[in-house]
Write an enzyme that holds these catalytic residues in place. Structure first.
Site, short mmCIF file in Angstrom:
data_model
loop_
_atom_site.label_atom_id
_atom_site.label_comp_id
_atom_site.label_asym_id
_atom_site.label_seq_id
_atom_site.Cartn_x
_atom_site.Cartn_y
_atom_site.Cartn_z
N CYS A 51 68.34 59.90 49.89
CA CYS A 51 68.11 61.40 49.91
C CYS A 51 68.70 61.73 48.33
CB CYS A 51 69.09 61.99 51.05
SG CYS A 51 69.19 63.67 50.57
N CYS A 54 72.11 63.89 48.16
CA CYS A 54 73.34 63.20 48.79
C CYS A 54 74.19 62.78 47.21
CB CYS A 54 73.03 62.33 49.40
SG CYS A 54 72.86 62.52 51.31
N HIS A 113 74.99 65.25 54.65
CA HIS A 113 73.57 65.20 54.79
C HIS A 113 73.13 65.59 56.33
CE1 HIS A 113 69.42 63.62 54.17
NE2 HIS A 113 69.42 63.05 55.27
N ASN A 153 64.68 77.54 52.49
CA ASN A 153 63.68 77.07 53.35
C ASN A 153 64.14 75.98 54.33
OD1 ASN A 153 61.16 77.95 53.56
ND2 ASN A 153 60.24 76.63 52.08
N GLY A 159 57.74 73.50 56.01
CA GLY A 159 57.29 72.92 54.75
C GLY A 159 58.46 72.18 53.82
N SER A 161 60.97 69.65 52.53
CA SER A 161 60.68 68.10 52.45
C SER A 161 61.78 67.44 52.64
CB SER A 161 59.96 67.86 51.16
OG SER A 161 60.80 68.31 49.93
N HIS A 164 68.51 67.44 53.91
CA HIS A 164 69.86 67.85 53.50
C HIS A 164 70.12 69.43 53.38
CE1 HIS A 164 73.24 66.39 51.37
NE2 HIS A 164 73.26 67.53 50.81
N HIS A 166 70.35 72.58 51.93
CA HIS A 166 70.30 73.28 50.71
C HIS A 166 69.46 74.41 50.48
CE1 HIS A 166 66.40 71.12 50.90
NE2 HIS A 166 66.22 71.68 49.62
N GLN A 168 67.52 77.28 47.55
CA GLN A 168 67.23 77.57 46.02
C GLN A 168 67.55 78.78 45.45
OE1 GLN A 168 63.42 75.39 45.24
NE2 GLN A 168 63.22 75.12 47.27
ZN ZN Z 1 71.28 64.13 51.75
#
Ligand code: ZN
Length: 339
Positions: A51, A54, A113, A153, A159, A161, A164, A166, A168
């Site tokens: 990842c 991570c 994660h 998202n 969509g 990808s 993890h 997160h 934006q």
């Molecule tokens: Zn991760």
């Protein structure tokens, strides 16, 4: 509540965008023969060597992530907006274009994660809120940045990808379409009534008490009257604030509590890690007073009737208006009962 709204086709007005949504409650029982999504309920490891988000792992551009302990922010390695884009415009007859500059960042909510916001403590979500505030101030202070869009998202069906946890932050010189519409609508109302559009709306919502899912001292979580997505929800501050930097310590914690509650009921609804796009709409960072702005956070989840059946925005929705079957009131009932 006017019972016609539960029985007959009608359209509802979105006060924030000035657009309409078609509602067809009589269709909610039709059988589903469309596409099914794959459910992903695999247990993820707390750290995944492959990842790129991570802690301690190397990203595609060769940079190594620090051993971060809570929230970690970095500038997007494949940013959609460039700081180096020159200022230009194209006006050739009917061909019109404008340059756009910006900075895009990625924010990891947790080093773990395997987690999502729904699994995090309110205190840990509060650290994410604090980071959003810091980034809003820092990005907004750039002369070329006039708007900061915070969003997440979540889920492969959206969509996304990387699983993890997160989000934006895209910041740019001009207002994107959705924000521009809300800016105009709120400004018009504020100039006419000298009060906040969303504040007055929330007052009416709290009185009606039909679409409220949850509330604490400072926030209400509700399905907006004009919701498009089946389980669309909105977190609205009870007092008018232009942006998230105007929150007190306690309000910030209560905002984190509201995020925790809605993401937890979402996961319970179809017993899956519930996918969605969420985002915060708030005042531009253009140096104007922006007194008409009442910030809020929206969640647009695509799932319709189970973990595997997704709503598609196609056909009439592409050519006419958005449309929904289950009413906002029914959706609010279902989520409220899972609290
Ligand atoms: Zn991760």
């Amino acid at each position: 509540m006017n019972t016609n709204l539960q029985d007959y086709s009608h359209k509802r007005f979105n006060i924030l965008t000035g657009e309409w949504v078609l509602v067809s409650p009589h269709r909610a029982k039709r059988p589903w023969q469309g596409q099914n999504e794959a459910i992903s309920n695999e247990q993820r490891p707390t750290h995944d060597l492959s990842c790129y988000l991570c802690a301690g792992n190397t990203r595609i551009n060769g940079e190594e992530n620090p051993e971060y302990k809570d929230v970690f922010v970095f500038t997007n390695d494949f940013a959609a907006l460039q700081t180096t884009s020159p200022v230009f415009s194209v006006n050739e007859g009917l061909f019109k274009a404008e340059s756009e500059q910006g900075i895009c960042k990625v924010i990891c909510f947790s080093p773990d994660h395997s987690k999502s916001l729904a699994d995090m403590t309110v205190e840990d979500i509060d650290k994410v809120v604090k980071t959003w505030q810091k980034e809003y101030i820092e990005l907004g202070s750039h002369a070329m940045i006039n708007y900061v869009q915070i969003f997440e998202n979540k889920g492969a069906v959206m969509g996304c990808s990387n699983p993890h946890p997160h989000g934006q932050i895209w910041s740019q010189s001009t207002l994107p379409n959705e924000v521009y519409k809300k800016d105009q609508q709120q400004n018009r109302y504020y100039n006419k009534n000298k009060s906040s559009l969303l504040g007055d709306y929330l007052e009416q919502e709290l009185k009606a008490n039909e679409r409220i899912i949850y509330q604490n001292d400072d926030f209400a979580v509700l399905i907006p009257f004009w919701a498009i997505w089946p389980f669309e929800a909105m977190i609205v501050p009870k007092t008018q604030k232009r942006n998230i930097t105007e929150l007190s310590e306690e309000e910030s914690l209560n905002f984190a509590d509201a995020i925790s509650k809605i993401t937890i009921v979402y996961d319970k609804l179809f017993e899956c890690s519930f996918p969605y796009s969420s985002g915060i709409h708030q005042s531009p960072t253009d140096g104007q007073p922006n007194d008409h702005w009442h910030w809020h956070m929206s969640f647009y989840p695509p799932l319709l009737r189970s973990a595997t059946v997704k709503k598609f925005m196609v056909g009439y929705e592409m050519f006419g208006s958005p449309q929904r079957d289950i009413t906002a009131e029914q959706a609010a009932d279902r989520l409220r009962n899972l609290l």
